[in-house]
Design a protein around this motif. Structure first.
Motif, mmCIF file in Angstrom:
data_model
loop_
_atom_site.group_PDB
_atom_site.id
_atom_site.type_symbol
_atom_site.label_atom_id
_atom_site.label_comp_id
_atom_site.label_asym_id
_atom_site.label_seq_id
_atom_site.Cartn_x
_atom_site.Cartn_y
_atom_site.Cartn_z
ATOM 1 N N THR A 118 76.994 53.494 94.323
ATOM 2 C CA THR A 118 75.737 52.554 94.210
ATOM 3 C C THR A 118 76.081 51.133 94.024
ATOM 4 O O THR A 118 77.403 50.779 93.848
ATOM 5 C CB THR A 118 75.006 53.123 93.245
ATOM 6 N N CYS A 119 75.199 49.996 94.239
ATOM 7 C CA CYS A 119 75.561 48.826 94.028
ATOM 8 C C CYS A 119 75.895 48.588 92.456
ATOM 9 O O CYS A 119 76.312 47.319 92.060
ATOM 10 C CB CYS A 119 74.533 47.857 94.524
ATOM 11 N N ARG A 120 75.621 49.397 91.612
ATOM 12 C CA ARG A 120 75.860 49.134 90.134
ATOM 13 C C ARG A 120 77.188 49.293 89.695
ATOM 14 O O ARG A 120 77.663 49.145 88.726
ATOM 15 C CB ARG A 120 74.768 49.973 89.326
ATOM 16 N N GLU A 121 77.975 50.056 90.598
ATOM 17 C CA GLU A 121 79.440 50.361 90.386
ATOM 18 C C GLU A 121 80.282 49.380 90.551
ATOM 19 O O GLU A 121 80.140 48.554 91.212
ATOM 20 C CB GLU A 121 79.794 51.522 91.177
ATOM 21 N N PHE A 122 81.298 49.424 89.481
ATOM 22 C CA PHE A 122 82.315 48.253 89.513
ATOM 23 C C PHE A 122 82.767 47.823 91.020
ATOM 24 O O PHE A 122 83.128 46.765 91.282
ATOM 25 C CB PHE A 122 83.329 48.389 88.479
ATOM 26 N N PRO A 123 83.496 48.960 91.622
ATOM 27 C CA PRO A 123 83.922 49.016 92.980
ATOM 28 C C PRO A 123 83.180 48.129 94.055
ATOM 29 O O PRO A 123 83.833 47.447 94.779
ATOM 30 C CB PRO A 123 84.207 50.457 93.721
ATOM 31 N N CYS A 124 81.778 48.322 93.824
ATOM 32 C CA CYS A 124 81.093 47.539 94.788
ATOM 33 C C CYS A 124 81.058 46.151 94.587
ATOM 34 O O CYS A 124 81.297 45.377 95.563
ATOM 35 C CB CYS A 124 79.557 48.062 94.646
ATOM 36 N N THR A 125 80.996 45.782 93.440
ATOM 37 C CA THR A 125 81.094 44.210 93.155
ATOM 38 C C THR A 125 82.491 43.638 93.574
ATOM 39 O O THR A 125 82.900 42.543 94.125
ATOM 40 C CB THR A 125 80.749 43.900 91.549
ATOM 41 N N ASP A 126 83.331 44.619 93.009
ATOM 42 C CA ASP A 126 84.877 44.047 93.252
ATOM 43 C C ASP A 126 85.148 43.996 94.904
ATOM 44 O O ASP A 126 85.770 42.995 95.065
ATOM 45 C CB ASP A 126 85.768 45.114 92.580
ATOM 46 N N LEU A 127 84.657 45.046 95.451
ATOM 47 C CA LEU A 127 85.069 44.835 96.968
ATOM 48 C C LEU A 127 84.014 43.636 97.440
ATOM 49 O O LEU A 127 84.941 43.003 98.606
ATOM 50 C CB LEU A 127 84.672 46.128 97.722
ATOM 51 N N ARG A 128 82.990 43.547 97.129
ATOM 52 C CA ARG A 128 82.256 42.430 97.915
ATOM 53 C C ARG A 128 82.731 41.090 97.576
ATOM 54 O O ARG A 128 82.745 39.963 98.200
ATOM 55 C CB ARG A 128 80.856 42.616 97.411
ATOM 56 N N THR A 129 83.387 40.952 96.339
ATOM 57 C CA THR A 129 83.815 39.488 95.778
ATOM 58 C C THR A 129 85.490 39.457 95.916
ATOM 59 O O THR A 129 85.824 38.126 96.347
ATOM 60 C CB THR A 129 83.435 39.394 94.490
#
Length: 420
Positions: free
Chosen positions: A84-95
């Motif tokens: 889900t977009c709430r999980e840390f890997p989502c943000t980490d991969l995007r940024t």
């Protein structure tokens, strides 16, 4: 009672021996078949979340692996579970660990998949390796499986499991890919590339041997050796390697080495101190920035002046006539040596420097990358076919063999016959 204790002791001993045997196998390496589809497309034949293997394009730069699959849906047990977009890997991969291109839109939570809303998925951008266009994948918790090697000599039927985060995408993403290739396997130094998911006792070491044939596979190892290629099954390939340092470059997850000079028949062509040399599995031929290319082409033409020149064939700038009175003749040219910052030498022989492009014309397989190329040198796949390369992420070193053909073997000489 004593007999029961004895029996229990025997069982525990057998279990311990079995675990030791598995550990001994694992301490060697994992092994994957490598297929050549074209001079800019080599794939790893691996298992991902299913019993059927897939061909994924080998990319030394990609920040994460992505393939044809769908996030888990009702009635699909083999589909990987979505982040889900709430999980840390989502943000980490995007940024931090994402594909970067000015052509890509800013990531949002809106996906290409129907039936999902709000933050149920984590869509991220990827860049098509052949067209440069942007596509979208959905991050998933996936499963990958690789054959364990038997001391680096052949593949065992036993499998090693890893659980990387992988992008899932519909089949239309793979337009312009070779017909049987349905994904990209990331072998970079990124924290989300496949090597990062290798766990003890398998070390974060990639040993890659690209085949020169489209019919006979090459080999990819994960983990430390030994590695063996027949008929020299008494020679650990590691003993043939020369080692130099891997260098880091900002905003890149790929692999770089320091090349100070290019030597052709005892004449040294200097490479600027601040120049970068990248190793690529997506560029078919070594690319040289214009100032370096012109010097190399001029020197190479001079030392091969006895070979009749031929009309140029794009994209090459030096070509030779390989037909004499209608008879095809083989040509031999001087070696090209890449001299590292530490004085080590990577020799590029005729098999990796001259490309037969038509029946009558062969060309120097180095191309002009233009005057403003981001990297002064990009070593392409034609130059690394039948060379054994080892990328050691444990100690940031790079091992290279030069041509295995001179050692009476090749990248297509690994024994893939499964044993138990």
């Amino acid at each position: 009672m004593f007999v029961l204790i004895q029996a229990l002791a025997i069982v525990l001993t057998l279990i311990a021996h079995e675990h030791e045997a598995i550990a001994a196998s694992l301490s060697s390496s994992l092994v994957v078949q490598v297929n050549k589809h074209s001079e800019s497309a080599y794939s790893a034949h691996a298992y991902f979340n299913s019993s059927s293997p897939q061909n994924l394009l080998i990319d030394l730069d990609a920040p994460f692996t992505w393939r044809f699959s769908f996030p888990r849906q009702e009635g699909c047990d083999s589909c990987p579970e979505a982040l889900t977009c709430r999980e840390f890997p989502c943000t980490d991969l995007r940024t931090t660990y994402s594909y970067k291109s000015p052509l890509c839109p800013k990531p949002t939570n809106r996906s290409l998949y129907d039936g999902y809303h709000n933050c149920e998925l984590c869509p991220v951008n990827v860049i098509h390796p052949f067209t440069g266009s942007c596509s979208q994948v959905i991050l998933t918790y996936d499963e990958s499986m690789f054959n364990i090697s038997n001391g680096g000599r052949n593949a065992l039927s036993d499998m090693y499991m890893a659980y990387p985060i992988i992008g899932s995408t519909p089949p239309w993403t793979f337009d312009f890919f070779p017909s049987s290739v349905v994904g990209v396997i990331a072998l970079s130094a990124s924290q989300y590339a496949l090597p990062a998911y290798l766990q003890d006792p398998v070390e974060r070491i990639i040993a890659l041997c690209l085949p020169s044939s489209g019919t006979d596979p090459g080999v990819l190892f994960f983990g430390d050796g030994p590695y063996y290629l027949f008929p020299r099954d008494d020679v650990d390939v590691r003993s043939l390697l020369t080692y130099t340092a891997l260098l880091k470059q900002p905003n890149s997850f790929g692999y770089f080495i320091g090349v100070n000079a290019i030597v052709i028949k005892n004449r040294s062509i200097n490479v600027p101190v601040n120049a970068t040399t990248k190793i690529s599995t997506l560029d078919p031929y070594t690319k040289l920035r214009t100032d370096i290319y012109n010097n190399v082409a001029r020197r190479f033409s001079k030392v091969t002046k006895r070979i009749p020149p031929a009309k140029l064939v794009a994209p090459f700038g030096v070509c030779f006539n390989t037909s004499v009175n209608g008879t095809k003749v083989a040509i031999r040219v001087p070696d090209i040596d890449l001299v590292m910052q530490d004085g080590k030498k990577w020799t590029i022989s005729t098999a990796n420097s001259i490309k037969q492009v038509t029946e009558d014309v062969a060309c120097l397989a180095f191309v002009d990358a233009g005057p403003t190329s981001e990297h002064a040198i990009v070593i392409g796949t034609y130059q690394i076919e039948d060379n054994f390369l080892m990328f050691n992420l444990e100690d940031s070193t790079f091992g290279f063999s030069s041509s295995l053909l001179r050692r009476q073997t090749s990248c297509s000489n690994f024994n893939f016959t499964l044993t138990h």
